[in-house]
Structure formats: structure tokens, C-alpha cells
Design a protein around this motif. Structure first.
Motif, PDB file in Angstrom:
ATOM      1  N   GLN A  39       0.855  -1.184   0.000  1.00 20.64           N
ATOM      2  CA  GLN A  39       0.000   0.000   0.000  1.00 20.64           C
ATOM      3  C   GLN A  39       0.895   1.239   0.000  1.00 20.64           C
ATOM      4  O   GLN A  39       1.338   1.697   1.040  1.00 20.64           O
ATOM      5  CB  GLN A  39      -0.926  -0.012   1.210  1.00 20.64           C
ATOM      6  CG  GLN A  39      -1.886  -1.189   1.205  1.00 20.64           C
ATOM      7  CD  GLN A  39      -2.658  -1.292   2.501  1.00 20.64           C
ATOM      8  OE1 GLN A  39      -2.140  -0.977   3.565  1.00 20.64           O
ATOM      9  NE2 GLN A  39      -3.902  -1.721   2.399  1.00 20.64           N
ATOM     10  N   GLU A  41       0.350   4.438  -0.576  1.00 23.61           N
ATOM     11  CA  GLU A  41      -0.125   5.615   0.146  1.00 23.61           C
ATOM     12  C   GLU A  41       0.117   5.465   1.639  1.00 23.61           C
ATOM     13  O   GLU A  41       0.615   6.380   2.297  1.00 23.61           O
ATOM     14  CB  GLU A  41      -1.624   5.846  -0.100  1.00 23.61           C
ATOM     15  CG  GLU A  41      -1.982   6.138  -1.539  1.00 23.61           C
ATOM     16  CD  GLU A  41      -2.175   4.890  -2.404  1.00 23.61           C
ATOM     17  OE1 GLU A  41      -2.063   3.747  -1.891  1.00 23.61           O
ATOM     18  OE2 GLU A  41      -2.421   5.065  -3.610  1.00 23.61           O
ATOM     19  N   LYS A  42      -0.258   4.321   2.179  1.00 19.31           N
ATOM     20  CA  LYS A  42      -0.119   4.070   3.614  1.00 19.31           C
ATOM     21  C   LYS A  42       1.353   4.119   4.039  1.00 19.31           C
ATOM     22  O   LYS A  42       1.697   4.754   5.033  1.00 19.31           O
ATOM     23  CB  LYS A  42      -0.719   2.698   3.947  1.00 19.31           C
ATOM     24  CG  LYS A  42      -0.844   2.403   5.409  1.00 19.31           C
ATOM     25  CD  LYS A  42      -1.483   1.023   5.577  1.00 19.31           C
ATOM     26  CE  LYS A  42      -2.277   0.951   6.831  1.00 19.31           C
ATOM     27  NZ  LYS A  42      -2.931  -0.346   6.994  1.00 19.31           N
ATOM     28  N   VAL A  46       2.747   7.009   6.637  1.00 20.70           N
ATOM     29  CA  VAL A  46       3.336   6.585   7.908  1.00 20.70           C
ATOM     30  C   VAL A  46       4.781   7.057   8.014  1.00 20.70           C
ATOM     31  O   VAL A  46       5.211   7.568   9.057  1.00 20.70           O
ATOM     32  CB  VAL A  46       3.230   5.052   8.097  1.00 20.70           C
ATOM     33  CG1 VAL A  46       4.078   4.567   9.256  1.00 20.70           C
ATOM     34  CG2 VAL A  46       1.775   4.644   8.299  1.00 20.70           C
ATOM     35  N   SER A 103       3.654  -3.170   4.142  1.00 22.90           N
ATOM     36  CA  SER A 103       3.491  -1.743   3.854  1.00 22.90           C
ATOM     37  C   SER A 103       4.031  -0.847   4.953  1.00 22.90           C
ATOM     38  O   SER A 103       4.582   0.208   4.674  1.00 22.90           O
ATOM     39  CB  SER A 103       2.012  -1.415   3.608  1.00 22.90           C
ATOM     40  OG  SER A 103       1.598  -2.062   2.426  1.00 22.90           O
ATOM     41  N   ILE A 104       3.855  -1.249   6.208  1.00 21.68           N
ATOM     42  CA  ILE A 104       4.332  -0.425   7.314  1.00 21.68           C
ATOM     43  C   ILE A 104       5.707  -0.908   7.766  1.00 21.68           C
ATOM     44  O   ILE A 104       6.666  -0.155   7.796  1.00 21.68           O
ATOM     45  CB  ILE A 104       3.330  -0.431   8.492  1.00 21.68           C
ATOM     46  CG1 ILE A 104       1.939   0.017   8.028  1.00 21.68           C
ATOM     47  CG2 ILE A 104       3.835   0.440   9.628  1.00 21.68           C
ATOM     48  CD1 ILE A 104       1.895   1.378   7.376  1.00 21.68           C
TER      49      ILE A 104
END
Length: 188
Positions: A39, A41-42, A46, A103-104
Motif C-alpha cells: 500500500q 499511500e499508507k 506513515v 506496507s508499514i
């Protein structure tokens, strides 16, 4: 508020080398293959939140745990040094496990907004106006978002050898930044 184009360009270039999103393309490709989807955008949002929050409260946080900025900067310069050596020599000092959701962790943190980036932000804060650093962060993260969204196209465009050349070139830049950080904070 002292906006300075020269400071914004300097900060942007320093963060560009530290974040090294182009040199991270091989890692991002591997993460995307393992996780199935990233992701963009995520991960970008972050990373931006982490970087801006650390810019404003990082020094206070270090004070609370009893570490001065120079010590943190020296430690960060060593981390940057080893990352640069990994990039230049193609060895792996840091062994990260890649989770199913990428993603993070490890993409936003620590790949984009990692220890080297955080150390650099604190060092930049001592030399540049905060507004120029924030703008440098935003410019870099726009570029990061573009790369994350287009990593497959970039891989095809650059080819394997192109990605490796980028990785080595940014490794040398990071090595120079690590040495400068070390020298500035030790008085050598």
C-alpha cells in the motif's frame, strides 16, 4: 519563517541519499513479491508522520532516555556507514525478516524512515531551518510515493544492472555522509 531554496535543495539531496529509495528498489520488489501488494499511500504517509514527529520531538525523547544528540548522531553515522558498506560491497550485515504485511514494517519503518533517516533529521535540525527540513521531507516522500507506485516499471526500465549501479552510487554518497556526520559530532 526563513524559506531558503538552497537549504531546501541541500536537505532534499541529503535525505534523498539517506532514504535511498532508488537503491531500495530491489528490496521493494522482493517485499511486493512476498506480500503480494504494497500500500504505497499508507507506507508514504506513515513514513512522513514518523519523520516529522521525530524532527520535532526526537531530541526531547533522547533527553528523556539520557542520550545526547551528538551520541545519537555518532551511533547513526555508524549505522549509515554499515548500510553504505552493504550497498557498495553487496554484503548483508543487517538480517531483516520480511513479514507477510510489508506496507508499514519494514517498508515505512525502517526502510524509508529508519535510524539513518532519524539521525540525519536531528543533524539537519542543527544546521538548517525546520521549515526547510519539512519541505525537504515532503519533496522526498512525493518521490518515494512515485517510486512505490511505479516500482515494476522502474525495474523494467533500469534492468538489473541499472538497479545495481544506482545502489552502488548511492552507497558511496551514504558513506561520505556517514563520515561527515561522524567528523562533525566528534570534532575530528
Amino acid at each position: 519563517m526563513n524559506l531558503s531554496i538552497n537549504e531546501i535543495i541541500s536537505v532534499t539531496m541529503i535525505l534523498f541519499a539517506i532514504i535511498d529509495i532508488l537503491g531500495s528498489i530491489p528490496v521493494i520488489i522482493e517485499l511486493r513479491n512476498r506480500a503480494g501488494h504494497i500500500q504505497s499511500e499508507k507506507a508514504t504517509i506513515v513514513a512522513m508522520i514518523l519523520m516529522i514527529v521525530f524532527l520535532f520531538v526526537g531530541e526531547k525523547l533522547l533527553t528523556i532516555i539520557g542520550i545526547d544528540v551528538k551520541s545519537f548522531a555518532i551511533a547513526g553515522s555508524l549505522v549509515i556507514f554499515f548500510i553504505a558498506m552493504e550497498m557498495i560491497l553487496g554484503i548483508h550485515v543487517f538480517k531483516d525478516q520480511m513479514p507477510e504485511t510489508a506496507s508499514i514494517v519494514p517498508l515505512a519503518f525502517p526502510l524509508i524512515a529508519g535510524a539513518g533517516t532519524m539521525t540525519t533529521l536531528l543533524s539537519l535540525k542543527a544546521e538548517y531551518q525546520t521549515i526547510n527540513i519539512v519541505l525537504g521531507i515532503i519533496i522526498n516522500l512525493i518521490f518515494v510515493y512515485f517510486v512505490l507506485k511505479n516500482v515494476n516499471r522502474l525495474e523494467r526500465l533500469l534492468g538489473k544492472s541499472g538497479v545495481e549501479i544506482l545502489r552502488k552510487a548511492f552507497g558511496v554518497i551514504l558513506l561520505a555522509i556517514a563520515i561527515k556526520l561522524f567528523r562533525n559530532n566528534t570534532g575530528l
